[in-house]
Motif scaffolding. Structure first.
Motif, PDB file in Angstrom:
ATOM      1  N   TYR A 142      36.730  43.348  46.206  1.00 20.22           N
ATOM      2  CA  TYR A 142      35.891  41.991  46.869  1.00 20.22           C
ATOM      3  C   TYR A 142      36.892  41.391  47.849  1.00 20.22           C
ATOM      4  N   ASP A 143      36.433  41.265  49.163  1.00 18.45           N
ATOM      5  CA  ASP A 143      37.279  40.695  50.036  1.00 18.45           C
ATOM      6  C   ASP A 143      36.589  39.409  50.782  1.00 18.45           C
ATOM      7  N   GLY A 144      35.513  38.930  50.124  1.00 17.59           N
ATOM      8  CA  GLY A 144      34.739  37.483  50.608  1.00 17.59           C
ATOM      9  C   GLY A 144      35.417  36.305  50.189  1.00 17.59           C
ATOM     10  N   THR A 145      34.824  35.365  50.551  1.00 13.29           N
ATOM     11  CA  THR A 145      35.449  33.893  50.314  1.00 13.29           C
ATOM     12  C   THR A 145      34.853  33.126  49.268  1.00 13.29           C
ATOM     13  N   GLY A 146      34.128  33.778  48.126  1.00 15.44           N
ATOM     14  CA  GLY A 146      33.683  33.347  47.012  1.00 15.44           C
ATOM     15  C   GLY A 146      32.540  32.442  47.282  1.00 15.44           C
ATOM     16  N   ASP A 147      31.808  32.173  46.163  1.00 10.05           N
ATOM     17  CA  ASP A 147      30.640  31.472  46.059  1.00 10.05           C
ATOM     18  C   ASP A 147      30.601  29.736  45.599  1.00 10.05           C
ATOM     19  N   PHE A 148      31.433  29.764  44.512  1.00 11.49           N
ATOM     20  CA  PHE A 148      30.957  28.371  43.602  1.00 11.49           C
ATOM     21  C   PHE A 148      32.212  27.794  43.547  1.00 11.49           C
ATOM     22  N   LEU A 149      32.504  26.340  43.303  1.00 12.09           N
ATOM     23  CA  LEU A 149      33.362  25.639  42.875  1.00 12.09           C
ATOM     24  C   LEU A 149      33.020  25.331  41.138  1.00 12.09           C
ATOM     25  N   MET A 150      33.680  25.010  40.316  1.00 15.66           N
ATOM     26  CA  MET A 150      33.318  24.751  39.005  1.00 15.66           C
ATOM     27  C   MET A 150      34.072  23.718  38.503  1.00 15.66           C
ATOM     28  N   ASP A 151      33.306  22.733  37.692  1.00  9.33           N
ATOM     29  CA  ASP A 151      33.967  21.615  37.177  1.00  9.33           C
ATOM     30  C   ASP A 151      34.414  21.819  35.946  1.00  9.33           C
ATOM     31  N   ARG A 162      33.527  27.124  55.476  1.00  6.93           N
ATOM     32  CA  ARG A 162      34.753  27.236  55.961  1.00  6.93           C
ATOM     33  C   ARG A 162      36.033  27.021  54.776  1.00  6.93           C
ATOM     34  N   LEU A 163      35.671  27.010  53.773  1.00  7.54           N
ATOM     35  CA  LEU A 163      36.724  26.869  52.589  1.00  7.54           C
ATOM     36  C   LEU A 163      36.352  28.187  51.634  1.00  7.54           C
ATOM     37  N   VAL A 164      37.545  28.721  51.238  1.00  6.84           N
ATOM     38  CA  VAL A 164      37.491  29.751  50.173  1.00  6.84           C
ATOM     39  C   VAL A 164      37.322  29.230  48.781  1.00  6.84           C
ATOM     40  N   SER A 165      36.502  29.835  47.881  1.00  4.70           N
ATOM     41  CA  SER A 165      36.365  29.076  46.636  1.00  4.70           C
ATOM     42  C   SER A 165      36.834  30.018  45.566  1.00  4.70           C
ATOM     43  N   PRO A 166      37.093  29.687  44.273  1.00  6.88           N
ATOM     44  CA  PRO A 166      37.840  30.418  43.292  1.00  6.88           C
ATOM     45  C   PRO A 166      37.126  31.101  42.628  1.00  6.88           C
TER      46      PRO A 166
END
Length: 233
Positions: A142-151, A162-166
Protein backbone atom coordinates in the motif's frame (compact mmCIF):
# COMPACT_ATOMS: atom_id res chain seq x y z
CA UNK A 1 -21.26 -10.16 2.27
CA UNK A 2 -18.22 -11.03 0.16
CA UNK A 3 -17.76 -8.33 -2.47
CA UNK A 4 -16.56 -10.19 -5.54
CA UNK A 5 -18.08 -8.60 -8.63
CA UNK A 6 -15.48 -5.98 -9.60
CA UNK A 7 -13.63 -5.91 -12.91
CA UNK A 8 -10.14 -6.05 -11.36
CA UNK A 9 -8.70 -3.73 -14.02
CA UNK A 10 -5.49 -3.01 -12.10
CA UNK A 11 -4.81 -6.75 -11.93
CA UNK A 12 -4.71 -7.16 -15.71
CA UNK A 13 -3.63 -9.19 -17.62
CA UNK A 14 -4.48 -11.82 -14.96
CA UNK A 15 -8.11 -10.70 -14.88
CA UNK A 16 -8.52 -10.89 -18.64
CA UNK A 17 -9.33 -14.58 -18.22
CA UNK A 18 -10.63 -14.84 -14.68
CA UNK A 19 -12.31 -12.72 -11.98
CA UNK A 20 -9.91 -11.10 -9.53
CA UNK A 21 -11.19 -13.23 -6.60
CA UNK A 22 -9.76 -16.29 -8.40
CA UNK A 23 -6.26 -14.83 -8.71
CA UNK A 24 -4.01 -16.99 -6.52
CA UNK A 25 -1.77 -15.96 -3.64
CA UNK A 26 0.33 -18.71 -2.08
CA UNK A 27 -1.44 -21.30 -4.25
CA UNK A 28 -4.97 -20.38 -3.16
CA UNK A 29 -7.57 -18.13 -4.72
CA UNK A 30 -7.99 -14.79 -2.98
CA UNK A 31 -11.65 -15.53 -2.27
CA UNK A 32 -10.72 -18.80 -0.55
CA UNK A 33 -8.45 -16.91 1.83
CA UNK A 34 -11.45 -14.71 2.67
CA UNK A 35 -14.08 -17.45 2.91
CA UNK A 36 -11.86 -19.66 5.05
CA UNK A 37 -11.25 -16.75 7.39
CA UNK A 38 -14.99 -16.15 7.68
CA UNK A 39 -15.52 -19.81 8.48
CA UNK A 40 -12.82 -19.72 11.14
CA UNK A 41 -14.60 -16.75 12.74
CA UNK A 42 -17.84 -18.72 13.01
CA UNK A 43 -19.69 -17.23 10.03
CA UNK A 44 -22.07 -19.90 8.73
CA UNK A 45 -23.47 -18.21 5.60
CA UNK A 46 -21.91 -15.87 3.05
CA UNK A 47 -23.33 -14.00 0.08
CA UNK A 48 -20.98 -13.78 -2.92
CA UNK A 49 -21.90 -11.36 -5.70
CA UNK A 50 -20.81 -12.14 -9.27
CA UNK A 51 -20.38 -10.12 -12.47
CA UNK A 52 -16.94 -10.30 -14.17
CA UNK A 53 -16.36 -13.88 -15.46
CA UNK A 54 -19.40 -14.74 -13.35
CA UNK A 55 -19.63 -18.36 -14.50
CA UNK A 56 -16.08 -19.12 -13.32
CA UNK A 57 -16.62 -17.55 -9.91
CA UNK A 58 -20.02 -19.18 -9.47
CA UNK A 59 -18.58 -22.60 -10.29
CA UNK A 60 -15.71 -22.11 -7.88
CA UNK A 61 -18.02 -20.98 -5.07
CA UNK A 62 -20.42 -23.88 -5.58
CA UNK A 63 -17.56 -26.39 -5.52
CA UNK A 64 -16.42 -25.33 -2.05
CA UNK A 65 -17.17 -27.52 0.94
CA UNK A 66 -17.42 -26.60 4.59
CA UNK A 67 -18.32 -23.29 6.19
CA UNK A 68 -19.57 -20.87 5.20
CA UNK A 69 -22.49 -21.88 3.01
CA UNK A 70 -22.48 -19.82 -0.18
CA UNK A 71 -25.42 -17.82 -1.51
CA UNK A 72 -24.99 -16.05 -4.84
CA UNK A 73 -26.14 -12.55 -5.74
CA UNK A 74 -26.20 -12.23 -9.53
CA UNK A 75 -25.03 -8.92 -11.01
CA UNK A 76 -24.43 -10.20 -14.53
CA UNK A 77 -26.91 -7.69 -15.97
CA UNK A 78 -25.38 -4.66 -14.27
CA UNK A 79 -22.33 -4.05 -12.10
CA UNK A 80 -23.56 -2.25 -8.98
CA UNK A 81 -20.27 -1.32 -7.24
CA UNK A 82 -19.66 -2.06 -3.57
CA UNK A 83 -22.60 -0.16 -2.13
CA UNK A 84 -25.15 -1.06 -4.77
CA UNK A 85 -24.10 -4.70 -4.73
CA UNK A 86 -24.51 -4.86 -0.97
CA UNK A 87 -27.91 -3.14 -1.18
CA UNK A 88 -29.10 -5.69 -3.75
CA UNK A 89 -28.02 -8.55 -1.47
CA UNK A 90 -29.77 -7.24 1.67
CA UNK A 91 -32.67 -9.73 1.38
CA UNK A 92 -30.10 -12.54 1.61
CA UNK A 93 -28.25 -10.96 4.55
CA UNK A 94 -31.05 -10.89 7.11
CA UNK A 95 -32.37 -8.11 9.32
CA UNK A 96 -29.41 -7.57 11.64
CA UNK A 97 -25.89 -6.15 11.31
CA UNK A 98 -23.68 -8.09 8.91
CA UNK A 99 -20.04 -8.41 7.94
CA UNK A 100 -19.04 -7.07 4.51
CA UNK A 101 -15.58 -7.94 3.24
CA UNK A 102 -13.71 -7.45 0.00
CA UNK A 103 -12.89 -10.73 -1.72
CA UNK A 104 -9.32 -9.57 -2.33
CA UNK A 105 -8.43 -8.43 1.19
CA UNK A 106 -5.96 -10.63 3.04
CA UNK A 107 -3.86 -10.18 6.13
CA UNK A 108 -1.51 -12.05 8.41
CA UNK A 109 -3.32 -12.55 11.71
CA UNK A 110 -2.00 -11.28 14.99
CA UNK A 111 -2.64 -12.89 18.36
CA UNK A 112 -6.42 -13.15 17.79
CA UNK A 113 -8.56 -13.47 14.67
CA UNK A 114 -9.40 -9.97 13.49
CA UNK A 115 -12.90 -10.84 12.29
CA UNK A 116 -13.69 -12.30 15.71
CA UNK A 117 -12.39 -9.11 17.35
CA UNK A 118 -14.49 -7.04 14.94
CA UNK A 119 -17.70 -8.92 15.75
CA UNK A 120 -17.06 -8.70 19.50
CA UNK A 121 -16.37 -4.96 19.29
CA UNK A 122 -19.48 -4.00 17.34
CA UNK A 123 -21.97 -2.17 19.56
CA UNK A 124 -25.28 -1.29 17.87
CA UNK A 125 -26.11 1.14 20.66
CA UNK A 126 -23.28 3.48 19.67
CA UNK A 127 -22.28 2.59 16.11
CA UNK A 128 -23.87 1.90 12.74
CA UNK A 129 -20.65 0.88 11.05
CA UNK A 130 -17.42 -0.58 12.42
CA UNK A 131 -14.48 -0.81 10.03
CA UNK A 132 -11.33 -2.83 10.30
CA UNK A 133 -8.49 -0.37 9.68
CA UNK A 134 -4.79 -0.99 9.21
CA UNK A 135 -1.79 1.18 9.99
CA UNK A 136 -0.94 2.97 6.74
CA UNK A 137 2.80 2.84 7.31
CA UNK A 138 2.94 -0.87 8.19
CA UNK A 139 0.81 -2.33 5.40
CA UNK A 140 2.33 -4.41 2.60
CA UNK A 141 1.80 -3.22 -0.98
CA UNK A 142 0.00 0.00 0.00
CA UNK A 143 1.43 3.37 -1.02
CA UNK A 144 -1.60 5.62 -0.58
CA UNK A 145 -2.26 8.45 1.86
CA UNK A 146 -4.70 6.62 4.13
CA UNK A 147 -8.42 7.01 4.65
CA UNK A 148 -9.29 7.92 8.23
CA UNK A 149 -8.36 9.58 11.48
CA UNK A 150 -9.43 7.83 14.71
CA UNK A 151 -10.08 9.44 18.08
CA UNK A 152 -9.48 7.91 21.52
CA UNK A 153 -12.89 6.24 21.53
CA UNK A 154 -12.36 4.63 18.13
CA UNK A 155 -14.61 7.04 16.22
CA UNK A 156 -13.47 7.60 12.64
CA UNK A 157 -13.40 10.76 10.55
CA UNK A 158 -12.29 11.28 6.97
CA UNK A 159 -8.70 12.15 6.12
CA UNK A 160 -8.39 15.91 5.57
CA UNK A 161 -7.38 16.88 2.06
CA UNK A 162 -3.62 17.00 1.39
CA UNK A 163 -2.81 15.20 4.64
CA UNK A 164 -1.57 11.66 5.19
CA UNK A 165 -3.73 9.80 7.71
CA UNK A 166 -2.54 6.91 9.88
CA UNK A 167 -5.27 4.42 8.99
CA UNK A 168 -6.43 2.77 5.77
CA UNK A 169 -9.65 0.79 5.38
CA UNK A 170 -8.62 -2.87 5.42
CA UNK A 171 -11.59 -4.08 3.39
CA UNK A 172 -13.79 -5.51 6.14
CA UNK A 173 -16.48 -4.03 8.33
CA UNK A 174 -19.78 -4.55 10.11
CA UNK A 175 -22.79 -2.63 8.83
CA UNK A 176 -26.29 -1.96 10.10
CA UNK A 177 -28.74 -2.56 7.24
CA UNK A 178 -30.57 0.68 8.10
CA UNK A 179 -27.61 2.58 6.63
CA UNK A 180 -28.84 1.51 3.20
CA UNK A 181 -32.30 3.07 3.60
CA UNK A 182 -33.06 5.52 0.77
CA UNK A 183 -29.88 4.69 -1.11
CA UNK A 184 -29.85 4.55 -4.94
CA UNK A 185 -31.12 1.41 -6.64
CA UNK A 186 -28.23 1.48 -9.10
CA UNK A 187 -24.43 1.56 -8.65
CA UNK A 188 -22.85 3.41 -5.74
CA UNK A 189 -19.82 3.03 -3.52
CA UNK A 190 -19.74 1.98 0.11
CA UNK A 191 -18.09 5.37 0.66
CA UNK A 192 -21.62 6.77 0.71
CA UNK A 193 -22.37 4.47 3.66
CA UNK A 194 -19.14 5.42 5.45
CA UNK A 195 -20.01 9.10 5.10
CA UNK A 196 -23.57 8.59 6.36
CA UNK A 197 -22.31 6.86 9.48
CA UNK A 198 -19.57 9.45 10.01
CA UNK A 199 -21.99 12.39 9.73
CA UNK A 200 -24.09 10.80 12.48
CA UNK A 201 -21.01 10.24 14.65
CA UNK A 202 -21.57 6.49 14.41
CA UNK A 203 -18.62 5.38 12.25
CA UNK A 204 -15.99 3.54 14.30
CA UNK A 205 -12.79 1.68 13.60
CA UNK A 206 -10.88 -1.25 15.03
CA UNK A 207 -7.16 -1.44 14.37
CA UNK A 208 -6.08 -4.64 12.67
CA UNK A 209 -3.68 -6.81 14.63
CA UNK A 210 -1.08 -8.31 12.32
CA UNK A 211 -0.15 -7.21 8.78
CA UNK A 212 -2.59 -6.11 6.10
CA UNK A 213 -1.62 -6.78 2.49
CA UNK A 214 -2.94 -4.71 -0.38
CA UNK A 215 -3.00 -7.05 -3.40
CA UNK A 216 -4.03 -4.60 -6.08
CA UNK A 217 -1.64 -5.40 -8.92
CA UNK A 218 0.22 -8.45 -10.26
CA UNK A 219 3.46 -7.14 -8.72
CA UNK A 220 1.80 -6.96 -5.30
CA UNK A 221 1.21 -10.73 -5.33
CA UNK A 222 4.95 -11.35 -4.91
CA UNK A 223 5.13 -8.92 -1.96
CA UNK A 224 2.17 -10.59 -0.27
CA UNK A 225 3.57 -14.08 -0.76
CA UNK A 226 6.94 -12.99 0.63
CA UNK A 227 5.27 -11.51 3.72
CA UNK A 228 3.23 -14.68 4.28
CA UNK A 229 6.30 -16.93 4.01
CA UNK A 230 8.32 -14.72 6.35
CA UNK A 231 5.53 -14.77 8.93
CA UNK A 232 5.59 -18.58 9.03
CA UNK A 233 9.38 -18.91 9.36
Amino acid sequence: MVLSAGLGTRMRPLTDTRPKPLVEVEGRALIDHVLDRLGEAGVTDAVVNVHHHADLLEGHARARTGAPRIHLSDERARLLETGGGTRKALPLLGDGPFVAINSDTIWIEGYRHNLTRLMERFDPATMDCLLLVAATALSVGYDGTGDFLMDGDGRLSRRPERLVSPFVYAGAGIFSPELFNDTPEGPFSLNLIFDRAAEAGRLYGLRLEGVWMHVGTPDAIHDAETAIRQSSD
